[in-house]
Design a protein around this motif. Structure first.
Motif, mmCIF file in Angstrom:
data_model
loop_
_atom_site.group_PDB
_atom_site.id
_atom_site.type_symbol
_atom_site.label_atom_id
_atom_site.label_comp_id
_atom_site.label_asym_id
_atom_site.label_seq_id
_atom_site.Cartn_x
_atom_site.Cartn_y
_atom_site.Cartn_z
ATOM 1 N N HIS A 35 52.485 47.512 47.642
ATOM 2 C CA HIS A 35 51.368 46.567 47.726
ATOM 3 C C HIS A 35 50.725 46.372 46.354
ATOM 4 N N LEU A 36 50.487 47.452 45.647
ATOM 5 C CA LEU A 36 49.855 47.353 44.327
ATOM 6 C C LEU A 36 50.742 46.613 43.336
ATOM 7 N N LEU A 39 50.762 42.742 43.744
ATOM 8 C CA LEU A 39 49.538 41.972 43.499
ATOM 9 C C LEU A 39 49.772 40.994 42.345
ATOM 10 N N ALA A 43 45.367 41.003 38.584
ATOM 11 C CA ALA A 43 44.584 41.626 39.656
ATOM 12 C C ALA A 43 44.515 43.129 39.398
ATOM 13 N N ARG A 45 45.026 46.843 39.874
ATOM 14 C CA ARG A 45 45.937 47.681 40.666
ATOM 15 C C ARG A 45 45.360 49.088 40.690
#
Length: 67
Positions: A35-36, A39, A43, A45
């Protein structure tokens, strides 16, 4: 709105500013890293680290602390 910060339990000492390689093998934490990484560029993280010594995240223990 309340901001959410994913957390990673860690059973070792983590010093601010130092690099600590992590071996991430549990699927739920691998999903956190995916998910990180996914991004958008720019954005933040970020994830938190929670110190743990015992509990269901570490191992089953008896009430007196014995395994």
């Amino acid at each position: 709105m309340t901001a959410r910060l994913p957390v990673f339990p860690l059973g070792t000492v983590l010093f601010p500013g130092l690099v600590l390689p992590l071996h991430i093998f549990e699927e739920r934490y691998r999903a956190l890293v995916r998910h990180l990484v996914e991004l958008p560029e720019g954005a933040p993280r970020e994830f938190g680290v929670v110190a743990i010594q015992s509990g269901w995240e570490v191992a089953a223990t008896a009430p007196d602390g014995r395994p």
